[in-house]
Structures are given as C-alpha cells and as structure tokens.
Design a protein around this motif. Structure first.
Motif, PDB file in Angstrom:
ATOM      1  N   THR A 233       1.576   6.981 -10.353  1.00  0.00           N
ATOM      2  CA  THR A 233       2.215   6.259 -11.438  1.00  0.00           C
ATOM      3  C   THR A 233       3.271   5.323 -10.873  1.00  0.00           C
ATOM      4  OG1 THR A 233       3.765   8.078 -11.816  1.00  0.00           O
ATOM      5  CG2 THR A 233       1.795   8.056 -13.160  1.00  0.00           C
ATOM      6  N   GLU A 234       3.599   4.305 -11.632  1.00  0.00           N
ATOM      7  CA  GLU A 234       4.579   3.314 -11.197  1.00  0.00           C
ATOM      8  C   GLU A 234       5.849   4.003 -10.709  1.00  0.00           C
ATOM      9  OE1 GLU A 234       7.056  -0.461 -13.013  1.00  0.00           O
ATOM     10  OE2 GLU A 234       5.309   0.277 -14.090  1.00  0.00           O
ATOM     11  N   GLY A 235       6.310   3.613  -9.533  1.00  0.00           N
ATOM     12  CA  GLY A 235       7.514   4.194  -8.947  1.00  0.00           C
ATOM     13  C   GLY A 235       7.251   5.281  -7.924  1.00  0.00           C
ATOM     14  N   ASP A 236       6.016   5.809  -7.873  1.00  0.00           N
ATOM     15  CA  ASP A 236       5.671   6.821  -6.866  1.00  0.00           C
ATOM     16  C   ASP A 236       5.666   6.205  -5.481  1.00  0.00           C
ATOM     17  OD1 ASP A 236       5.242   8.720  -8.844  1.00  0.00           O
ATOM     18  OD2 ASP A 236       3.048   8.668  -8.695  1.00  0.00           O
ATOM     19  N   LYS A 237       5.961   7.014  -4.471  1.00  0.00           N
ATOM     20  CA  LYS A 237       5.814   6.575  -3.091  1.00  0.00           C
ATOM     21  C   LYS A 237       4.337   6.658  -2.723  1.00  0.00           C
ATOM     22  CE  LYS A 237      10.373   8.017  -1.616  1.00  0.00           C
ATOM     23  NZ  LYS A 237      11.150   8.877  -0.734  1.00  0.00           N
ATOM     24  N   PHE A 238       3.908   5.749  -1.857  1.00  0.00           N
ATOM     25  CA  PHE A 238       2.520   5.756  -1.392  1.00  0.00           C
ATOM     26  C   PHE A 238       2.506   5.683   0.119  1.00  0.00           C
ATOM     27  CE2 PHE A 238      -1.449   3.989   0.022  1.00  0.00           C
ATOM     28  CZ  PHE A 238      -2.362   4.696  -0.737  1.00  0.00           C
ATOM     29  N   PRO A 239       1.698   6.492   0.777  1.00  0.00           N
ATOM     30  CA  PRO A 239       0.903   7.591   0.223  1.00  0.00           C
ATOM     31  C   PRO A 239       1.794   8.789  -0.074  1.00  0.00           C
ATOM     32  CG  PRO A 239       0.631   7.534   2.592  1.00  0.00           C
ATOM     33  CD  PRO A 239       1.503   6.361   2.224  1.00  0.00           C
ATOM     34  N   ARG A 240       1.310   9.683  -0.875  1.00  0.00           N
ATOM     35  CA  ARG A 240       2.132  10.828  -1.285  1.00  0.00           C
ATOM     36  C   ARG A 240       2.351  11.801  -0.141  1.00  0.00           C
ATOM     37  NH1 ARG A 240      -1.490  15.232  -3.857  1.00  0.00           N
ATOM     38  NH2 ARG A 240      -3.566  14.545  -3.269  1.00  0.00           N
ATOM     39  N   LYS A 241       1.444  11.816   0.833  1.00  0.00           N
ATOM     40  CA  LYS A 241       1.603  12.692   2.005  1.00  0.00           C
ATOM     41  C   LYS A 241       0.848  12.089   3.178  1.00  0.00           C
ATOM     42  CE  LYS A 241      -2.309  15.483   0.556  1.00  0.00           C
ATOM     43  NZ  LYS A 241      -2.808  16.757   0.147  1.00  0.00           N
ATOM     44  N   GLY A 242       1.306  12.382   4.361  1.00  0.00           N
ATOM     45  CA  GLY A 242       0.623  11.930   5.562  1.00  0.00           C
ATOM     46  C   GLY A 242       0.621  10.423   5.730  1.00  0.00           C
ATOM     47  N   LYS A 243      -0.411   9.949   6.417  1.00  0.00           N
ATOM     48  CA  LYS A 243      -0.552   8.523   6.688  1.00  0.00           C
ATOM     49  C   LYS A 243      -1.798   8.005   5.996  1.00  0.00           C
ATOM     50  CE  LYS A 243       1.846   8.319  11.062  1.00  0.00           C
ATOM     51  NZ  LYS A 243       1.812   7.780  12.420  1.00  0.00           N
ATOM     52  N   CYS A 244      -1.858   6.707   5.875  1.00  0.00           N
ATOM     53  CA  CYS A 244      -2.991   6.048   5.243  1.00  0.00           C
ATOM     54  C   CYS A 244      -3.483   4.959   6.190  1.00  0.00           C
ATOM     55  CB  CYS A 244      -2.532   5.444   3.917  1.00  0.00           C
ATOM     56  SG  CYS A 244      -3.855   4.859   2.871  1.00  0.00           S
ATOM     57  N   LYS A 245      -4.768   4.722   6.207  1.00  0.00           N
ATOM     58  CA  LYS A 245      -5.330   3.690   7.077  1.00  0.00           C
ATOM     59  C   LYS A 245      -4.783   2.318   6.692  1.00  0.00           C
ATOM     60  CE  LYS A 245      -9.631   6.086   7.987  1.00  0.00           C
ATOM     61  NZ  LYS A 245     -11.088   6.060   7.857  1.00  0.00           N
ATOM     62  N   LYS A 246      -4.558   1.500   7.710  1.00  0.00           N
ATOM     63  CA  LYS A 246      -4.017   0.151   7.502  1.00  0.00           C
ATOM     64  C   LYS A 246      -4.893  -0.653   6.539  1.00  0.00           C
ATOM     65  CE  LYS A 246      -2.411  -3.933   9.900  1.00  0.00           C
ATOM     66  NZ  LYS A 246      -2.173  -4.605  11.157  1.00  0.00           N
TER      67      LYS A 246
END
Length: 59
Positions: A21-34
């Motif tokens: 939802t708007e305002g959440d940090k992304f990603p919520r855990k770990g890392k995400c591919k570029k």
C-alpha cells in the motif's frame, strides 16, 4: 544502497501476491533484483504506472 517507497497500491505478483500500500517500504524484506526495481520505477510493468520511487536516506 538505495531505498524505495510505494507510491501506488499494488499486488506484487513476484512476491506471493503480497499487497503493498502507498507509503510501504519496498521490498518488504531482503533484496530485489535490479530489473524488478527498474520495472516498478517506470511504466513498463503490467499496471503501466509508476508504483515505487527512490527515497533519500533521511526520509
């Protein structure tokens, strides 16, 4: 390391249909591919909308 925040609600099909939802940090855990980050920062995703933005460390 860059940090990102959600600017529009979306269901992440690559994260077990987790709903951000708007305002959440992304990603919520770990890392995400570029490539995934770039997809969500642009309109080249299934929604055709910018869904996240980069934030400054102090934000």
């Amino acid at each position: 390391m860059s940090k990102y925040i959600v600017v529009k609600d979306f269901t992440d099909l690559e994260d077990g249909n987790y709903v951000y939802t708007e305002g959440d940090k992304f990603p919520r855990k770990g890392k995400c591919k570029k490539a995934r980050i770039e997809e969500l920062l642009s309109t080249t995703n299934k929604r055709g909308e910018i869904l996240i933005k980069e934030i400054e460390e102090g934000d």
